[in-house]
Design an enzyme around this catalytic site. Structure first.
Site, PDB file in Angstrom:
ATOM      1  N   ARG A 172     -58.420 101.212  57.310  1.00  0.00           N
ATOM      2  CA  ARG A 172     -57.171 101.468  58.258  1.00  0.00           C
ATOM      3  C   ARG A 172     -56.517 102.931  58.254  1.00  0.00           C
ATOM      4  NH1 ARG A 172     -51.389  99.329  57.551  1.00  0.00           N
ATOM      5  NH2 ARG A 172     -50.643  99.865  59.740  1.00  0.00           N
ATOM      6  N   HIS A 226     -47.890 105.451  63.153  1.00  0.00           N
ATOM      7  CA  HIS A 226     -47.410 105.089  61.722  1.00  0.00           C
ATOM      8  C   HIS A 226     -46.207 106.314  61.375  1.00  0.00           C
ATOM      9  CE1 HIS A 226     -48.477 103.210  57.739  1.00  0.00           C
ATOM     10  NE2 HIS A 226     -47.541 103.971  57.680  1.00  0.00           N
ATOM     11  N   GLU A 252     -45.013  99.040  60.922  1.00  0.00           N
ATOM     12  CA  GLU A 252     -43.630  98.501  60.747  1.00  0.00           C
ATOM     13  C   GLU A 252     -42.531  99.214  61.530  1.00  0.00           C
ATOM     14  OE1 GLU A 252     -43.731  99.984  56.503  1.00  0.00           O
ATOM     15  OE2 GLU A 252     -45.098  98.591  55.775  1.00  0.00           O
ATOM     16  N   ASN A 264     -47.503  93.462  56.614  1.00  0.00           N
ATOM     17  CA  ASN A 264     -47.462  94.221  55.384  1.00  0.00           C
ATOM     18  C   ASN A 264     -46.413  93.730  54.371  1.00  0.00           C
ATOM     19  OD1 ASN A 264     -49.082  96.282  56.593  1.00  0.00           O
ATOM     20  ND2 ASN A 264     -47.368  97.854  56.995  1.00  0.00           N
ATOM     21  N   TYR A 290     -45.050  93.436  50.506  1.00  0.00           N
ATOM     22  CA  TYR A 290     -44.768  94.032  49.048  1.00  0.00           C
ATOM     23  C   TYR A 290     -43.891  93.205  48.160  1.00  0.00           C
ATOM     24  CZ  TYR A 290     -47.063  98.269  50.974  1.00  0.00           C
ATOM     25  OH  TYR A 290     -47.876  99.175  51.596  1.00  0.00           O
ATOM     26  N   GLU A 321     -51.347  96.007  54.719  1.00  0.00           N
ATOM     27  CA  GLU A 321     -51.119  96.540  53.578  1.00  0.00           C
ATOM     28  C   GLU A 321     -50.406  95.846  52.417  1.00  0.00           C
ATOM     29  OE1 GLU A 321     -47.963  99.780  54.051  1.00  0.00           O
ATOM     30  OE2 GLU A 321     -48.778 100.443  55.919  1.00  0.00           O
TER      31      GLU A 321
HETATM   32  O1  IFM Z   1     -46.287 104.225  51.914  1.00  0.00           O
HETATM   33  C1  IFM Z   1     -45.757 103.114  52.719  1.00  0.00           C
HETATM   34  C2  IFM Z   1     -46.565 103.141  54.225  1.00  0.00           C
HETATM   35  O2  IFM Z   1     -46.529 104.124  54.774  1.00  0.00           O
HETATM   36  C3  IFM Z   1     -46.009 102.024  54.964  1.00  0.00           C
HETATM   37  N1  IFM Z   1     -45.667 100.857  54.156  1.00  0.00           N
HETATM   38  C4  IFM Z   1     -45.062 100.755  52.903  1.00  0.00           C
HETATM   39  C5  IFM Z   1     -45.758 102.047  51.959  1.00  0.00           C
HETATM   40  C6  IFM Z   1     -45.321 102.005  50.732  1.00  0.00           C
HETATM   41  O3  IFM Z   1     -44.034 102.202  50.657  1.00  0.00           O
END
Ligand code: IFM
Length: 455
Positions: free
Chosen positions: A79, A123, A168, A296, A298, A362
Site C-alpha cells: 500500500r 495521504h 485518515e 488503521n 494503533y 495500518e
Molecule cells: O505515519 C503515520 C501514517 O502516515 C498515518 N497513520 C499513522 C502513522 C503513525 O503515526
C-alpha cells in the site's frame, strides 16, 4: 504456540504500507509542486527535530531496491500513496507525465515480483495552491480531489487493482485545521468539522469516478479508528467516551457506511446549523457503496471528564475530555498497547456495515532502534507489538468478522510528520545518512511468518 499464517484463509492479504511524503523525497523533481507539508515543515518549531521530507527515504531514486525489499519480505501486497502535487502541481490541470510515469513504473515493478499494488489517492499532501484557495474548508477542494482521482485512475487502472480514496480524514481535518499540529497548521476550532465534511464529500465524489475509469477496481476508504472506553461508570466519564468515539469514529463511519451524521457529535461541535444548511444533502453522495473499509488501528483511549487546558485541541467542542493513562505499556509515541482494541474497532465497523470486507490498512509501533556492532537491528518490542496484533487479527477471523487483509505500518523508517525522523515505525531500518536499509528483527519475524517458517 505462536500465531501462524495458516490460521488465516489463503485468500488473506498480507502487506506493508507507506505514504508518499514520508518516503519519496525528490520534492522538486518531475515538475512536482509544493504540498501543504512542504510549506508546513518550514515553519519554525513545527517539526520536533527540524527535519523535512525533502529527501526522506529517497524512495523515488531507490524504488528498485525498495521493491526488492518487499519481495524479500514475502508480502502479497504493498500500500503506497500517490502524491497529488506530483500529478497536478497546482491541484488542477492535466496530469504530469513524469508523475504518472513514476507510479506506473512502481506498480509494474511490484507486479513483476508478485506484489499487488494498493494505491491511496490522498495521504495528507494537498497541493499548497489549493490550500491558498481555502484548502479543505472549501467545498471546491472536494471537486478538485474527484477530478484528480479520475486523472490518476484512468492512467493506472491497468496496473493498480485496489484503490483507497483517503487516508485518515480525522487527521487531515482535526490535526490539520483544529490543533494545527499537522499541515496546514490552522487552528479553526469546530470549523475543522467542515474540513471533515469536504474530505468525506471528496471521497463520495471520487468513488463513482474511480469506478467509471476502472470498472473492475476494488475501492475503499481508510479511517483511523480508536477503541474508546470511559475511565469509570460515572456519567461524566461515560459522556467523555461518547464524545471521543463520536468525533473520532462515528463522525466518519456513519456517513460513509450508513449515510447519516451522528447528531450528538454535530451538537457537541456546535456545528449542527452549518451541517443542516451545507452538508446533510451530500450524505447520499458520501455513502457511495464501497468494496471494503480500511481500518488503521494503533491504540485505545480511556477518557474522563476534566478541564480544558487552554491549548488548541484536536477535539473541538470536547476540549474538557482528558485522556487517562491506565498503566498499560506504551510505545515511544506514548500510545498504549491494547491488541484487544483492534477487535473492538473491527466489531464496531462490522456492526455499522454488516458483511462489508474490512482490511487493516495500518498497524504498527515506534521504538528507538539501535544498530548493533554486527549491523543487525534487534527490536523485540516492535516484534511483540506486531505479533500481538496479528494474533488479534486471527481472533477476528475466528469470530467470523469479515477481515480480509493486514498491512503493517510501515515498510521502512520514514518521515513521521510532526515528529520528523525522531520516531521510527519501520520493519526495515533506514540510516538517513547513507540511506542503507536493514531489515529489523520484526521484519525478519514477519518474513518467517509469511513463509510459514515459525515454530
Ligand atoms: O505515519 C503515520 C501514517 O502516515 C498515518 N497513520 C499513522 C502513522 C503513525 O503515526
Amino acid at each position: 504456540m505462536s500465531v501462524r499464517r495458516d490460521d488465516f484463509p489463503s485468500s488473506f492479504t498480507w502487506g506493508t504500507a507507506t505514504a508518499a511524503y514520508q518516503i519519496e523525497g525528490a520534492v522538486a523533481e518531475g515538475g512536482r509542486g509544493p504540498s501543504i507539508w512542504d510549506a508546513f515543515v518550514r515553519r519554525p518549531g513545527a517539526i520536533t527535530d527540524g527535519t523535512t521530507g525533502d529527501v526522506a527515504d529517497d524512495h523515488v531514486h531507490r524504488v528498485g531496491e525498495d521493491v526488492a525489499l518487499m519481495a524479500g519480505l514475502g508480502v502479497d501486497a504493498y500500500r503506497f500513496s500517490i502524491s497529488w502535487p506530483r500529478i497536478q502541481p497546482e491541484g488542477t490541470g492535466p496530469a504530469l507525465r513524469d508523475g504518472i510515469g513514476f507510479y506506473r513504473a512502481l506498480a509494474e515493478r511490484l507486479l513483476a515480483v508478485g506484489v499487488t499494488p494498493w494505491a491511496t489517492l490522498y495521504h495528507w499532501d494537498l497541493p499548497q495552491a489549493l490550500e491558498e484557495r481555502g484548502g479543505w474548508l472549501e467545498r471546491d477542494t472536494a471537486h478538485r480531489f474527484a477530478e484528480y482521482a479520475g486523472l490518476v485512475v484512468e492512467e493506472l487502472a491497468d496496473v493498480v487493482p485496489n484503490w483507497i480514496t483517503l487516508n485518515e480524514p480525522w487527521c487531515s481535518a482535526f490535526l490539520g485545521y483544529a490543533s494545527g499540529v499537522h499541515a496546514p497548521g490552522r487552528r479553526e476550532g469546530s470549523r475543522a468539522a467542515r474540513a471533515a465534511h469536504h474530505l468525506l464529500l471528496g471521497h463520495g465524489l471520487a468513488v463513482p469516478v474511480v469506478r467509471e475509469a476502472a470498472p473492475e477496481a476494488v475501492v475503499g476508504i481508510t479511517l483511523n479508528l480508536y477503541s474508546v472506553r470511559p475511565a469509570s461508570d460515572a456519567a461524566a466519564d461515560v459522556d467523555a467516551a461518547r464524545r471521543i468515539d463520536g468525533l473520532g469514529n462515528r463522525l466518519f463511519l456513519d456517513p460513509v457506511l450508513t449515510g447519516s451524521y451522528p447528531e450528538d457529535v454535530l451538537d457537541d461541535l456546535g456545528e449542527a446549523p452549518w451541517f443542516a444548511e451545507n452538508a446533510l444533502a451530500d450524505l447520499p453522495t458520501i455513502a457511495a457503496p464501497i468494496d471494503f473499509l480500511g481500518v488503521n488501528y494503533y491504540s485505545r483511549h480511556t477518557t474522563r471528564a476534566g478541564e480544558p487546558d487552554g491549548r488548541p485541541s484536536a477535539n473541538p467542542g470536547s476540549e474538557s475530555v482528558e485522556f487517562v493513562e491506565t498503566g498499560a505499556p506504551v510505545t515511544q509515541m506514548g500510545w498504549e498497547i491494547h491488541p484487544d482494541g483492534l477487535l473492538d474497532v473491527l466489531e464496531q465497523a462490522a456492526a455499522a456495515a454488516p458483511g462489508l470486507p474490512l482490511v487493516v490498512t495500518e498497524n504498527g509501533s515506534a521504538y528507538e532502534d539501535h544498530v548493533g556492532d554486527d549491523g543487525s537491528v534487534d527490536d523485540p518490542e516492535r516484534l511483540a507489538y506486531l505479533r500481538q496484533h496479528v494474533e488479534a487479527c486471527a481472533e477476528a477471523v475466528r469470530r467470523g468478522l469479515p477481515l480480509t487483509g493486514y498491512f503493517a505500518w510501515t515498510l521502512m523508517d520514514n518521515f513521521e510528520w510532526a515528529w520528523g525522523h525522531s520516531r521510527r515505525f519501520g520493519l526495515v531500518h533506514v540510516d538517513y545518512e547513507t540511506q542503507a536499509r536493514t531489515p529489523k528483527s520484526s521484519g525478519l519475524w514477519f518474513r518467517r511468518f509469511l513463509r510459514s517458517e515459525l515454530d
